[in-house]
Design a protein around this motif. Structure first.
Motif: not given
Lengths: 86, 222
Positions: A18, A34-35, A38, A40-41, A44, A68
């Motif tokens: 991040t 993610i939200k 920020k 990026n998937s 993950l 998540t």
């Protein structure tokens, strides 16, 4: 390890993925990877693998799906470390 | 068109060495999907790490398609199953030469075509692959001629720039497509898929967008 200790370590796992250091500094259990951070998937899987090697655990597909937000990451890590809910 | 999905992977932002490690790719690909690589019939094979990200991007794109109609869905790459891959004839991957690439449908571009199964539904995706990026677009019909799409290179790769750039790119195309309705705005639904507002009213336009590193991409159902 307490949840707080896992959280402190988890921050280090998340840090390379991040750019939002301010959001990282004030993460809590509800922080969404993610939200809010920020992330990026595409990163993950990196986070799951880094967590596996940091805590010496194996994270199966079902558990990975749950990771998540920060709270659910701590749940999975503590379960896999054999401590159940802490 | 009931939904649409897309994804983009900046291949300069991924860790190629790590992608080649089994600990990494086995989180994304089943044994059966790994075999799709060795069964490839084309003379020139994709590098394995690009193959992994191609399948990742198809899975992510299907997830985004399905999320619109299944709000509780969580992204679970292992549960989205790549059934087949059609590879175009290619000798070498090319660089993404232009700053943008935009088309309607896929008749005029060379794409990797995947058929994907998820929860009993079949999806079809088209992926444009360059040396530096993979852009994937997904629908529920085999030919996908009803997808208007675009890929753009951007200068700054921070999250705020990516987000602003992809929204501006998409809005510009929407405003061109519907010149009488130049009051479009992009909103996100509670579960995270994009919705297009015309003034205060939600339209039934189906769009999807994605960003990663120095690339952004949109898809519009037309």
């Amino acid at each position: 390890m307490t949840r707080q200790e896992i959280l402190d370590e988890l921050k280090k796992v998340l840090a390379p993925y991040t750019a939002d250091k301010e959001a990282l500094a004030k993460v809590d259990e509800n922080t969404d990877l993610i939200k809010d951070l920020k992330i990026n998937s595409a990163n993950l899987v990196d986070i799951i693998i880094d967590a596996e090697s940091k805590y010496n655990i194996e994270i199966d597909y079902d558990s990975a799906d749950r990771m998540t937000n920060v709270g659910s990451c701590i749940d999975v890590i503590s379960e896999k470390m054999g401590q159940g809910q802490v | 068109m009931i939904s649409i999905g897309n994804d983009i992977v900046d291949l300069t932002a991924i860790d190629r060495h790590r992608t080649q490690q089994k600990a990494f790719y086995s989180k994304i690909l089943s044994d059966k999907e790994q075999q799709l690589y060795s069964r490839s019939s084309s003379a020139k094979q994709l590098p394995f790490e690009i193959f992994v990200w191609l399948l990742w991007s198809a899975k992510e794109s299907v997830y985004k398609f399905a999320k619109r109609n299944d709000p509780d869905l969580v992204f679970s790459p292992a549960r989205i199953v790549i059934q087949s891959i059609f590879e175009p004839e290619f000798s070498e991957l090319e660089d993404f030469q232009n700053s943008t690439l935009e088309e309607i449908g896929f008749a005029s571009v060379s794409t990797f075509n995947l058929e994907i199964n998820h929860k009993g539904n079949v999806y079809y995706s088209r992926s444009c692959i360059f040396n530096d990026l993979i852009a994937t677009f997904t629908g529920d019909k085999p030919h996908l001629e009803h997808i208007q799409w675009g890929i753009k290179k951007i200068h700054s790769s921070d999250a705020a720039s990516q987000s602003a750039a992809v929204r501006a790119f998409l809005l510009q195309r929407l405003n061109e497509r519907f010149p009488n309705k130049a009051d479009f705005t992009i909103n996100k639904s509670l579960v995270g898929y994009p919705v297009i507002l015309d003034g205060q009213n939600q339209t039934d336009l189906k769009v999807s967008f994605a960003h990663h590193g120095h690339y952004v991409a949109y898809a519009i159902g037309v």
